[in-house]
Design a protein around this motif. Structure first.
Motif, short mmCIF file in Angstrom:
data_model
loop_
_atom_site.label_atom_id
_atom_site.label_comp_id
_atom_site.label_asym_id
_atom_site.label_seq_id
_atom_site.Cartn_x
_atom_site.Cartn_y
_atom_site.Cartn_z
N PRO A 122 0.86 -1.01 -0.03
CA PRO A 122 0.00 0.10 -0.10
C PRO A 122 0.92 1.02 -0.17
O PRO A 122 2.00 1.35 0.65
N VAL A 123 0.58 2.23 -0.61
CA VAL A 123 1.26 3.51 -0.92
C VAL A 123 0.33 4.67 -0.61
O VAL A 123 -0.67 4.94 -1.27
N ILE A 124 0.39 5.29 0.59
CA ILE A 124 -0.35 6.41 0.96
C ILE A 124 0.32 7.58 0.48
O ILE A 124 1.51 7.81 0.87
N VAL A 125 -0.28 8.46 -0.45
CA VAL A 125 0.50 9.64 -0.80
C VAL A 125 -0.11 10.89 -0.04
O VAL A 125 -0.93 11.23 0.51
N LEU A 126 1.19 11.58 0.22
CA LEU A 126 0.91 12.74 1.20
C LEU A 126 1.47 14.01 0.45
O LEU A 126 2.65 13.87 -0.13
N THR A 127 0.73 14.98 0.42
CA THR A 127 1.24 16.25 -0.46
C THR A 127 0.43 17.43 -0.11
O THR A 127 -0.75 17.36 0.31
N SER A 144 -2.80 4.03 -3.15
CA SER A 144 -3.95 3.18 -2.24
C SER A 144 -4.94 4.47 -1.61
O SER A 144 -5.83 4.32 -1.53
N ASP A 145 -4.42 5.61 -1.12
CA ASP A 145 -4.85 6.67 -0.70
C ASP A 145 -4.16 7.81 -1.02
O ASP A 145 -3.05 7.95 -1.19
N PHE A 146 -4.85 9.10 -0.57
CA PHE A 146 -4.33 10.28 -0.75
C PHE A 146 -4.40 11.27 0.57
O PHE A 146 -5.62 11.30 0.76
N LEU A 147 -3.73 11.63 1.11
CA LEU A 147 -3.86 12.65 2.44
C LEU A 147 -3.18 13.94 1.95
O LEU A 147 -1.88 13.93 1.67
N ALA A 148 -3.70 14.98 2.26
CA ALA A 148 -3.44 16.21 2.19
C ALA A 148 -2.56 16.70 3.24
O ALA A 148 -2.69 16.43 4.58
N LYS A 149 -1.35 17.62 3.01
CA LYS A 149 -0.40 17.97 3.96
C LYS A 149 -1.23 19.28 4.55
O LYS A 149 -1.42 20.16 3.93
#
Length: 157
Positions: A122-127, A144-149
């Protein structure tokens, strides 16, 4: 035709699931009843890899996760080392910044998904990017998912 089958079998046999996936498979195959204490423990034994060019972000993320009981971390602020670390450490989950110098998170994500050994990782992107094009591109590349910084700790754990 038998050559195609043996090639597919060889590729399938060479794919190594991350330790967490293997642990969950073992637990599920033991019986259909789930011991949630064991599952909770297995999740917190997961190896979490973080790739971000800002060491402060890595420190904050690791502190959040340690507070939640996670213990195993692999970190790098040098994106050029990310794939070597993935290959040597086989993390259970990857937290990946997208906007980095030299090798971007998009580059790393594309390389991961192009390698059969890491298709289950799983790869959770943070940006900090908020545009829909960035999110869509990350998801199309296999995030796998995307989370905002800045990341809300309740979303991370």
């Amino acid at each position: 035709m038998s050559t195609d089958r043996s090639s597919a079998a060889e590729v399938s046999a060479s794919v190594q699931k991350p330790a967490l996936a293997r642990t969950l498979d073992d637990k599920l195959s033991e019986s259909f009843s789930v011991n949630y204490d064991d599952l909770y423990q297995a999740l917190h034994e997961a190896t979490v890899m973080m790739v971000d060019d800002e060491p402060t972000t890595i420190d904050v993320l690791q502190t959040f996760l340690e507070t939640e009981g996670y213990k195993r971390f692999i970190t790098t602020s040098e994106s050029v080392h990310a794939m070597d670390l993935v290959a040597s450490e086989n993390p259970d989950v990857l937290l990946l910044d997208l906007n980095m110098p030299n090798v971007t998170g998009f580059d790393i994500l594309a390389r991961l998904r192009g390698d059969q050994r890491y298709r289950y990782t799983p790869v959770i992107v943070l940006t900090s990017a908020t545009d829909s094009e960035t999110k869509l591109k990350a998801l199309q590349l296999g995030a796998s998912d995307f989370l905002a910084k800045p990341v809300d700790p309740s979303e991370l754990a």
